[in-house]
Design a protein around this motif. Structure first.
Motif, mmCIF file in Angstrom:
data_model
loop_
_atom_site.group_PDB
_atom_site.id
_atom_site.type_symbol
_atom_site.label_atom_id
_atom_site.label_comp_id
_atom_site.label_asym_id
_atom_site.label_seq_id
_atom_site.Cartn_x
_atom_site.Cartn_y
_atom_site.Cartn_z
ATOM 1 N N MET A 153 0.854 -1.189 0.000
ATOM 2 C CA MET A 153 0.000 0.000 0.000
ATOM 3 C C MET A 153 0.886 1.234 0.000
ATOM 4 N N ALA A 154 0.375 2.314 -0.538
ATOM 5 C CA ALA A 154 1.080 3.592 -0.458
ATOM 6 C C ALA A 154 1.166 3.976 1.018
ATOM 7 N N PRO A 155 2.288 4.538 1.462
ATOM 8 C CA PRO A 155 2.428 4.894 2.883
ATOM 9 C C PRO A 155 1.290 5.775 3.411
ATOM 10 N N GLU A 156 0.761 6.677 2.577
ATOM 11 C CA GLU A 156 -0.339 7.546 3.020
ATOM 12 C C GLU A 156 -1.609 6.742 3.274
ATOM 13 N N ASP A 157 -1.920 5.797 2.378
ATOM 14 C CA ASP A 157 -3.107 4.956 2.559
ATOM 15 C C ASP A 157 -2.940 4.040 3.763
ATOM 16 N N ALA A 158 -1.740 3.501 3.922
ATOM 17 C CA ALA A 158 -1.467 2.633 5.069
ATOM 18 C C ALA A 158 -1.581 3.413 6.376
ATOM 19 N N ALA A 159 -1.125 4.662 6.367
ATOM 20 C CA ALA A 159 -1.242 5.499 7.569
ATOM 21 C C ALA A 159 -2.703 5.757 7.907
ATOM 22 N N GLN A 160 -3.544 5.892 6.889
ATOM 23 C CA GLN A 160 -4.977 6.068 7.143
ATOM 24 C C GLN A 160 -5.557 4.832 7.818
ATOM 25 N N LYS A 174 -7.564 1.760 25.033
ATOM 26 C CA LYS A 174 -6.108 1.752 24.846
ATOM 27 C C LYS A 174 -5.685 3.024 24.096
ATOM 28 N N PRO A 175 -5.709 4.172 24.787
ATOM 29 C CA PRO A 175 -5.433 5.441 24.110
ATOM 30 C C PRO A 175 -3.989 5.615 23.645
ATOM 31 N N GLN A 176 -3.072 4.829 24.150
ATOM 32 C CA GLN A 176 -1.669 4.987 23.780
ATOM 33 C C GLN A 176 -1.408 4.657 22.308
ATOM 34 N N TYR A 177 -2.358 3.996 21.629
ATOM 35 C CA TYR A 177 -2.156 3.624 20.229
ATOM 36 C C TYR A 177 -2.782 4.632 19.267
ATOM 37 N N PHE A 178 -3.361 5.664 19.811
ATOM 38 C CA PHE A 178 -4.080 6.643 19.019
ATOM 39 C C PHE A 178 -3.185 7.396 18.043
ATOM 40 N N ASP A 179 -1.926 7.570 18.364
ATOM 41 C CA ASP A 179 -1.071 8.440 17.553
ATOM 42 C C ASP A 179 -0.004 7.717 16.732
ATOM 43 N N MET A 180 -0.251 6.484 16.320
ATOM 44 C CA MET A 180 0.717 5.781 15.469
ATOM 45 C C MET A 180 0.865 6.491 14.129
ATOM 46 N N ALA A 181 -0.245 7.048 13.680
ATOM 47 C CA ALA A 181 -0.275 7.807 12.438
ATOM 48 C C ALA A 181 -1.271 8.941 12.643
ATOM 49 N N TYR A 182 -1.238 9.909 11.753
ATOM 50 C CA TYR A 182 -2.098 11.079 11.939
ATOM 51 C C TYR A 182 -2.403 11.719 10.587
ATOM 52 N N PHE A 183 -3.376 12.618 10.591
ATOM 53 C CA PHE A 183 -3.701 13.390 9.397
ATOM 54 C C PHE A 183 -3.050 14.755 9.514
ATOM 55 N N ASP A 184 -2.175 15.076 8.588
ATOM 56 C CA ASP A 184 -1.482 16.361 8.572
ATOM 57 C C ASP A 184 -2.335 17.349 7.771
ATOM 58 N N GLN A 185 -2.932 18.296 8.475
ATOM 59 C CA GLN A 185 -3.823 19.255 7.824
ATOM 60 C C GLN A 185 -3.081 20.172 6.861
ATOM 61 N N THR A 186 -1.815 20.426 7.123
ATOM 62 C CA THR A 186 -1.038 21.304 6.254
ATOM 63 C C THR A 186 -0.838 20.682 4.874
ATOM 64 N N SER A 187 -0.426 19.416 4.854
ATOM 65 C CA SER A 187 -0.170 18.758 3.575
ATOM 66 C C SER A 187 -1.406 18.067 3.017
ATOM 67 N N GLY A 188 -2.405 17.831 3.878
ATOM 68 C CA GLY A 188 -3.617 17.145 3.435
ATOM 69 C C GLY A 188 -3.404 15.655 3.230
ATOM 70 N N GLN A 189 -2.443 15.073 3.956
ATOM 71 C CA GLN A 189 -2.128 13.649 3.821
ATOM 72 C C GLN A 189 -2.063 12.974 5.187
ATOM 73 N N PHE A 190 -2.297 11.673 5.160
ATOM 74 C CA PHE A 190 -2.068 10.872 6.357
ATOM 75 C C PHE A 190 -0.591 10.540 6.407
ATOM 76 N N LYS A 191 -0.036 10.568 7.613
ATOM 77 C CA LYS A 191 1.399 10.325 7.780
ATOM 78 C C LYS A 191 1.636 9.419 8.988
ATOM 79 N N TRP A 192 2.774 8.739 8.947
ATOM 80 C CA TRP A 192 3.212 7.901 10.054
ATOM 81 C C TRP A 192 3.942 8.778 11.076
ATOM 82 N N LYS A 193 3.771 8.435 12.345
ATOM 83 C CA LYS A 193 4.465 9.184 13.384
ATOM 84 C C LYS A 193 5.967 8.908 13.343
ATOM 85 N N ALA A 194 6.326 7.647 13.213
ATOM 86 C CA ALA A 194 7.766 7.293 13.197
ATOM 87 C C ALA A 194 8.108 6.494 11.963
#
Length: 194
Positions: A153-160, A174-194
């Motif tokens: 999958m494309a990294p952006e789709d996988a991050a979604q 289990k809130p600690q898993y909430f931020d593995m990936a996120y939506f970057d409003q500036t670029s308009g893409q989903f991104k991985w945290k690490a």
């Protein structure tokens, strides 16, 4: 007092059949004013359909869901993988609390991930996984392995997909898993945290 006089029904008129939108419990909410990429709705729909299919085919047996995940991550030579089975399995396992068990307990999926970390990852990634197999970082690495490496999958789709799974885990306490990936409003893409 209005209820007793009968005026209540006149003041508050509720039609008997008000159409209500159908909202799936696991669908992520979108903040007002945020423009989502076109692929957002498509991926959300794909995840919903894949989840239903995985539930139907497994008949509620979670060991079958794990097997479905493994068989499609590592198909026999000449046998194509089914992306829908993988996505559906991940969603079902997250909802049923088994996604973390895959990383925690010995099983073929975990062994393949450890082998991947050993052969293609960085030594510190394997050590971090062995020390904390169910950390947010470890789950994020696992999902990248499954979605980007194995499913291509494309990294952006996988991050979604990771955002959706993180939301499911958060809803399950289990809130600690909430931020593995996120939506970057500036670029308009989903991104991985690490």
């Amino acid at each position: 007092a209005l209820k007793e006089t009968g005026d209540y029904d006149v003041l508050v008129h509720i039609p008997p059949e008000v159409p209500q939108p159908i909202i799936l419990a696991s669908a992520p909410a979108v903040a007002v004013g945020v423009t989502m990429p076109a692929s957002f709705a498509q991926t959300s729909t794909e995840l919903d359909l894949a989840e239903r299919r995985a539930r139907e085919e497994s008949k509620g047996d979670l060991t079958r869901v794990v097997r479905m995940l493994y068989d499609n991550l590592f198909p026999l030579p000449g046998v194509p993988y089914d992306r829908g089975h993988v996505l559906g399995s991940l969603v079902v396992l997250a909802q049923e609390g088994w996604l973390l068990r895959i990383l925690e307990e010995p099983n073929p999926v975990r062994e393949a991930f450890v082998k991947y970390l050993r052969e293609e990852g960085k030594p510190e990634e394997l050590q971090a996984f062995q020390l904390a197999p169910v950390s947010s970082l470890s789950l994020g690495k696992f999902l990248k392995f499954v979605l980007v490496r194995r499913m291509r999958m494309a990294p952006e789709d996988a991050a979604q997909v990771a955002v959706r799974l993180g939301n499911i885990l958060r809803e399950k306490g289990k809130p600690q898993y909430f931020d593995m990936a996120y939506f970057d409003q500036t670029s308009g893409q989903f991104k991985w945290k690490a």
